[in-house]
Design a protein around this motif. Sequence first.
Motif, PDB file in Angstrom:
ATOM      1  N   ASP A   1       0.779  -1.078   0.111  1.00 21.10           N
ATOM      2  CA  ASP A   1       0.064   0.117   0.059  1.00 21.10           C
ATOM      3  C   ASP A   1       0.825   1.223  -0.104  1.00 21.10           C
ATOM      4  OD1 ASP A   1      -1.676   2.287   1.619  1.00 21.10           O
ATOM      5  OD2 ASP A   1      -3.216   0.671   0.817  1.00 21.10           O
ATOM      6  N   GLU A   2       0.482   2.333  -0.683  1.00 27.38           N
ATOM      7  CA  GLU A   2       1.205   3.607  -0.861  1.00 27.38           C
ATOM      8  C   GLU A   2       1.389   4.317   0.636  1.00 27.38           C
ATOM      9  OE1 GLU A   2      -2.643   6.475  -2.264  1.00 27.38           O
ATOM     10  OE2 GLU A   2      -0.709   6.080  -3.582  1.00 27.38           O
ATOM     11  N   GLN A   3       0.362   4.030   1.495  1.00 27.25           N
ATOM     12  CA  GLN A   3       0.725   4.357   2.590  1.00 27.25           C
ATOM     13  C   GLN A   3       1.390   3.793   3.729  1.00 27.25           C
ATOM     14  OE1 GLN A   3      -2.798   7.418   3.823  1.00 27.25           O
ATOM     15  NE2 GLN A   3      -3.731   5.377   3.105  1.00 27.25           N
ATOM     16  N   ALA A   4       1.995   2.530   3.436  1.00 26.22           N
ATOM     17  CA  ALA A   4       2.263   1.491   4.119  1.00 26.22           C
ATOM     18  C   ALA A   4       3.427   2.026   5.126  1.00 26.22           C
ATOM     19  CB  ALA A   4       2.723   0.258   3.334  1.00 26.22           C
ATOM     20  N   ASP A   5       4.360   2.749   4.627  1.00 21.00           N
ATOM     21  CA  ASP A   5       5.320   3.461   5.272  1.00 21.00           C
ATOM     22  C   ASP A   5       4.824   4.431   6.563  1.00 21.00           C
ATOM     23  OD1 ASP A   5       7.295   2.281   3.894  1.00 21.00           O
ATOM     24  OD2 ASP A   5       7.712   3.945   2.535  1.00 21.00           O
ATOM     25  N   LYS A   6       3.926   5.253   6.219  1.00 16.20           N
ATOM     26  CA  LYS A   6       3.328   6.141   6.882  1.00 16.20           C
ATOM     27  C   LYS A   6       2.599   5.335   8.242  1.00 16.20           C
ATOM     28  CE  LYS A   6       2.580  10.010   4.090  1.00 16.20           C
ATOM     29  NZ  LYS A   6       1.327  11.157   3.658  1.00 16.20           N
ATOM     30  N   ILE A   7       1.978   4.192   7.738  1.00 17.96           N
ATOM     31  CA  ILE A   7       1.104   3.368   8.734  1.00 17.96           C
ATOM     32  C   ILE A   7       2.095   2.720   9.806  1.00 17.96           C
ATOM     33  CG2 ILE A   7      -0.129   1.343   8.857  1.00 17.96           C
ATOM     34  CD1 ILE A   7      -1.816   2.171   6.568  1.00 17.96           C
ATOM     35  N   ASN A   8       3.408   2.131   9.176  1.00 15.59           N
ATOM     36  CA  ASN A   8       4.515   1.662   9.913  1.00 15.59           C
ATOM     37  C   ASN A   8       4.812   2.533  10.814  1.00 15.59           C
ATOM     38  OD1 ASN A   8       4.689  -1.105   9.121  1.00 15.59           O
ATOM     39  ND2 ASN A   8       5.577  -0.559   6.965  1.00 15.59           N
ATOM     40  N   GLN A   9       5.248   3.871  10.472  1.00 19.47           N
ATOM     41  CA  GLN A   9       5.514   4.970  11.510  1.00 19.47           C
ATOM     42  C   GLN A   9       4.586   5.123  12.709  1.00 19.47           C
ATOM     43  OE1 GLN A   9       6.269   8.453   9.182  1.00 19.47           O
ATOM     44  NE2 GLN A   9       7.818   7.417   7.783  1.00 19.47           N
ATOM     45  N   MET A  10       3.168   5.065  12.157  1.00 14.60           N
ATOM     46  CA  MET A  10       2.256   5.071  13.148  1.00 14.60           C
ATOM     47  C   MET A  10       2.321   3.913  14.122  1.00 14.60           C
ATOM     48  SD  MET A  10      -0.221   6.784  14.532  1.00 14.60           S
ATOM     49  CE  MET A  10      -0.799   7.997  12.992  1.00 14.60           C
ATOM     50  N   ILE A  11       2.547   2.693  13.595  1.00 17.07           N
ATOM     51  CA  ILE A  11       2.843   1.430  14.473  1.00 17.07           C
ATOM     52  C   ILE A  11       3.867   1.788  15.262  1.00 17.07           C
ATOM     53  CG2 ILE A  11       3.206  -0.947  14.463  1.00 17.07           C
ATOM     54  CD1 ILE A  11       1.787  -1.199  11.743  1.00 17.07           C
ATOM     55  N   ASN A  12       5.002   2.062  14.938  1.00 28.36           N
ATOM     56  CA  ASN A  12       5.972   2.261  15.747  1.00 28.36           C
ATOM     57  C   ASN A  12       5.926   3.259  16.920  1.00 28.36           C
ATOM     58  OD1 ASN A  12       7.832   0.414  14.400  1.00 28.36           O
ATOM     59  ND2 ASN A  12       8.430   1.925  13.147  1.00 28.36           N
ATOM     60  N   ALA A  13       5.169   4.523  16.463  1.00 34.80           N
ATOM     61  CA  ALA A  13       4.739   5.497  17.148  1.00 34.80           C
ATOM     62  C   ALA A  13       3.660   5.199  18.433  1.00 34.80           C
ATOM     63  CB  ALA A  13       4.098   6.719  16.649  1.00 34.80           C
ATOM     64  N   ILE A  14       2.954   4.183  18.166  1.00 31.76           N
ATOM     65  CA  ILE A  14       1.972   3.484  19.049  1.00 31.76           C
ATOM     66  C   ILE A  14       2.805   2.614  20.023  1.00 31.76           C
ATOM     67  CG2 ILE A  14      -0.148   2.032  19.286  1.00 31.76           C
ATOM     68  CD1 ILE A  14      -1.127   3.292  16.688  1.00 31.76           C
ATOM     69  N   VAL A  15       3.587   1.915  19.388  1.00 29.93           N
ATOM     70  CA  VAL A  15       4.555   1.078  20.279  1.00 29.93           C
ATOM     71  C   VAL A  15       4.993   1.702  21.358  1.00 29.93           C
ATOM     72  CG1 VAL A  15       6.405  -0.839  20.337  1.00 29.93           C
ATOM     73  CG2 VAL A  15       4.617  -0.700  18.413  1.00 29.93           C
ATOM     74  N   SER A  16       5.874   2.760  20.834  1.00 26.22           N
ATOM     75  CA  SER A  16       6.726   3.716  21.837  1.00 26.22           C
ATOM     76  C   SER A  16       5.652   4.263  22.740  1.00 26.22           C
ATOM     77  CB  SER A  16       7.292   4.528  20.864  1.00 26.22           C
ATOM     78  OG  SER A  16       8.253   4.108  20.175  1.00 26.22           O
ATOM     79  N   GLU A  17       4.506   4.629  22.470  1.00 29.14           N
ATOM     80  CA  GLU A  17       3.599   5.280  23.364  1.00 29.14           C
ATOM     81  C   GLU A  17       2.875   4.318  24.264  1.00 29.14           C
ATOM     82  OE1 GLU A  17       0.907   8.645  24.860  1.00 29.14           O
ATOM     83  OE2 GLU A  17       2.900   8.370  23.836  1.00 29.14           O
ATOM     84  N   LEU A  18       2.792   3.197  23.897  1.00 24.55           N
ATOM     85  CA  LEU A  18       2.234   2.061  24.818  1.00 24.55           C
ATOM     86  C   LEU A  18       3.507   1.732  25.931  1.00 24.55           C
ATOM     87  CD1 LEU A  18       0.324  -0.386  22.531  1.00 24.55           C
ATOM     88  CD2 LEU A  18      -0.767   1.215  24.306  1.00 24.55           C
ATOM     89  N   SER A  19       4.652   1.536  25.235  1.00 21.50           N
ATOM     90  CA  SER A  19       5.770   1.363  26.320  1.00 21.50           C
ATOM     91  C   SER A  19       5.991   2.437  27.184  1.00 21.50           C
ATOM     92  CB  SER A  19       7.003   1.252  25.383  1.00 21.50           C
ATOM     93  OG  SER A  19       8.111   1.072  26.372  1.00 21.50           O
ATOM     94  N   ARG A  20       5.776   3.790  26.900  1.00 24.07           N
ATOM     95  CA  ARG A  20       5.874   5.143  27.762  1.00 24.07           C
ATOM     96  C   ARG A  20       4.912   5.030  28.626  1.00 24.07           C
ATOM     97  NH1 ARG A  20       3.698   9.666  28.770  1.00 24.07           N
ATOM     98  NH2 ARG A  20       2.176   9.468  26.817  1.00 24.07           N
ATOM     99  N   LEU A  21       3.668   4.481  28.312  1.00 28.04           N
ATOM    100  CA  LEU A  21       2.434   4.694  29.114  1.00 28.04           C
ATOM    101  C   LEU A  21       2.473   3.557  30.033  1.00 28.04           C
ATOM    102  CD1 LEU A  21      -0.622   5.168  26.681  1.00 28.04           C
ATOM    103  CD2 LEU A  21       0.334   6.638  28.294  1.00 28.04           C
ATOM    104  N   GLU A  22       3.263   2.203  29.611  1.00 29.66           N
ATOM    105  CA  GLU A  22       3.383   1.140  30.663  1.00 29.66           C
ATOM    106  C   GLU A  22       4.441   1.643  31.636  1.00 29.66           C
ATOM    107  OE1 GLU A  22       4.756  -3.562  30.268  1.00 29.66           O
ATOM    108  OE2 GLU A  22       4.636  -2.541  28.703  1.00 29.66           O
TER     109      GLU A  22
END
Length: 286
Positions: A154-175
């Motif tokens: 998908d043409e947005q795959a890179d942006k979505i992967n960036q979002m995934i990484n951002a969410i993982v980091s955010e979840l880690s921070r929240l944890e």
Amino acid sequence: MKRKLINICFIFLFANINLFAQSQGELLFKQNRSQEAIGYLEEEVNNGTASADGYNFLGLAYYQLGDYEKSVEAFDKGLKVPATNKKILSFNQGNSYYALGNFEAAVKSFSLAFAADSTYYPALLNRANSYLMAGNLEAALGDYKKYVACNPYDEQADKINQMINAIVSELSRLEEEAKMAEIEAAKRAEEEKRIAAELEKQRQEEEARRAEEERLAAERKAEEERLAAERKAEEERILAEKRAAEAERRRKLLEEVANSLQNTDSTNMSSGTEDLIEYEMESELD
């Protein structure tokens, strides 16, 4: 994080529109004359002459004019009519809910669209966006990962992967924050427990001090009452002695007076024979 969604929301908004619809309302809508189309489309919906796509056109026309609430209502009417495209109506209704900021309702609409067609991944992506805006990071992460797995090119795959990484980091921070908050809460609880114990100790000491003061006060009162009783008894004894001495003094005075009045002159005293009474006694013998 939410601002990162700007470029990945509201895709396929006009998907599956029937380009061969011939009603006046539909023709006006396809000419981008949404304001004029609404009147015809509303009339077609109300009199039952609207095509299966008419409800979708009406909802999209309201959406284009920014009237998202009426857009939601139009899509909802279409969902209740047989033979309409439930997938597209649910998807577009989800976009209207999203525009209203009702992300929980948007999630439900996109879920219906995806349930109608498990390969309709735009609904999955927009549901991920709605989960994210609603604050459900875990659900959003799951949908984003599933979308990329199903659409790796998908043409947005890179942006979505960036979002995934951002969410993982955010979840880690929240944890981590949650752990720190738990530790802080435990410390506060321990400190509150210590303070409570100290206050209880102070309360008990204060009660003991008051009890001791009351005991000493009672002892002082009892001692004062004892001394007062002794003083009273002593005063009564002294008074009794004074009364007895006074009585003795008066007795002696009376004796002295009586003795002074007693006639002890022997010349005035008789032998006592002049007044003897004689008795005659007869002895009777048997």
